[in-house]
Scaffold this active site. Structure first.
Site, PDB file in Angstrom:
ATOM      1  N   GLU A 186       0.894  -1.169   0.000  1.00 40.45           N
ATOM      2  CA  GLU A 186       0.000   0.000   0.000  1.00 40.45           C
ATOM      3  C   GLU A 186       0.924   1.208   0.000  1.00 40.45           C
ATOM      4  O   GLU A 186       1.642   1.448   0.972  1.00 40.45           O
ATOM      5  CB  GLU A 186      -0.918  -0.027   1.222  1.00 40.45           C
ATOM      6  CG  GLU A 186      -2.007   1.044   1.181  1.00 40.45           C
ATOM      7  CD  GLU A 186      -1.583   2.348   1.808  1.00 40.45           C
ATOM      8  OE1 GLU A 186      -1.349   3.311   1.037  1.00 40.45           O
ATOM      9  OE2 GLU A 186      -1.467   2.420   3.027  1.00 40.45           O
ATOM     10  N   CYS A 210      -1.847   9.046   4.090  1.00 39.48           N
ATOM     11  CA  CYS A 210      -1.874   8.567   2.706  1.00 39.48           C
ATOM     12  C   CYS A 210      -3.180   8.884   2.003  1.00 39.48           C
ATOM     13  O   CYS A 210      -3.247   8.840   0.774  1.00 39.48           O
ATOM     14  CB  CYS A 210      -1.584   7.069   2.658  1.00 39.48           C
ATOM     15  SG  CYS A 210      -2.696   6.076   3.671  1.00 39.48           S
TER      16      CYS A 210
END
Length: 310
Positions: A75, A114
């Site tokens: 990720e 993020c």
């Protein structure tokens, strides 16, 4: 965990150990550089990584990872976009929600998350109004010690993070115009910067904004004249894209256009009470995305157990 911010992970591990959630020896915490550990992975191992796309590439390219087909979940980076529909008028409830979500995501955790909004796409005719409102709202953000009740944004995590964010902002400024935020370091002590807003005249000359994630309080304003899905896709894969419109036909086209490039779509609407906004992830949601975002997901909730099972 990242060495500079490992204390939170350490405390979480303490709670897990104290509550005896797992059997002794089932979970370990190692802090610091992994050094030679990734090179020891074999066919019976899996590796889940959250961090930069560059590090993810290095992990996937390890000879033993390729040779033994080690399962890797990444990720990584994401240039998340917020798109204002052409039907939304200034000062409407949807317009105010859009502005609120953008400002919160830019300043929350000083932009060090993020899912933070990095690109704001607005119709050409709405550019001036959105620009003026964002400049006013970001300019009112007080930066300093988060223990102070009047402070709305704290520091970056480390000196290295400060240098990286300043360098990233300077890169964005080469092809755009900084319209909010003081350049460089904000205070003599600590790792503080101003929330920065960059404006692009058009998307045709924009490059860095679609290639470089500045992991801090920086956001770019991009106008569009045709459907914005193609501009969003230039980010080459992201975690979340948020859409703000009351036009069902436009939304249908927008969702179809951006969905292949994102792990999650957020449809903002003022009638959704207590919405956590696009930047909040719940364990039952898939938190990942294709391309630049790593092609995997952050492993939360029950569904994450599948990665560790054969």
């Amino acid at each position: 965990p990242a060495t500079a911010t490992a204390l939170v992970a350490y405390r979480a591990m303490q709670v897990i150990a104290e509550q005896k959630i797992l059997p002794d020896g089932a979970l370990s915490l190692l802090v610091g550089a992994p050094r030679e550990l990734p090179a020891l992975l074999g066919a019976q191992d899996v590796l889940a990584f959250t961090g930069s796309g560059e590090t993810g590439e290095r992990i996937r390219a390890l000879p033993n990872v390729i040779r033994h087909s080690v399962r890797v979940n990444v990720e990584a980076d994401s240039l998340n976009a917020a798109v204002l529909g052409p039907d939304i008028e200034a000062r409407s409830d949807m317009y105010e929600l859009f502005l609120k979500d953008v400002v919160r995501d830019v300043t929350q955790k000083a932009g060090q998350k993020c899912t933070a909004i990095r690109r704001v796409l607005v119709p050409q005719e709405a550019l001036a109004a959105v620009r003026d409102d964002l400049v006013e709202m970001l300019g009112a953000i007080r930066v300093g010690n988060p223990a102070d009740e009047e402070v709305r944004m704290g520091p970056l995590a480390s000196g290295a993070q400060l240098a990286d964010v300043i360098a990233g902002m300077e890169m964005l400024e080469i092809e755009s115009r900084r319209i909010s935020g003081k350049p460089g370091r904000l205070l003599e002590k600590g790792f503080f910067v101003s929330p920065a807003l960059f404006e692009y005249e058009s998307d045709s000359q924009a490059k860095a904004v679609h290639d470089r994630e500045v992991f801090g309080p920086a956001v770019s304003l991009l106008p569009y004249t045709e459907h914005p899905a193609a501009i969003v896709a230039r980010g080459n894969g992201g975690l979340v894209c948020s859409l703000y419109s009351d036009d069902a036909a436009w939304l249908e086209q927008a969702v179809a256009g951006v969905a292949p490039w994102h792990g999650r779509i957020f449809l903002g609407h003022p009638k959704i009470e207590l919405s956590p906004g696009p930047g909040t992830v719940l364990p039952q949601l898939v938190h990942g995305g294709p391309g630049r975002a790593g092609g995997g997901e952050e492993l939360g909730g029950r569904r994450a157990l599948a990665f560790y099972m054969q």
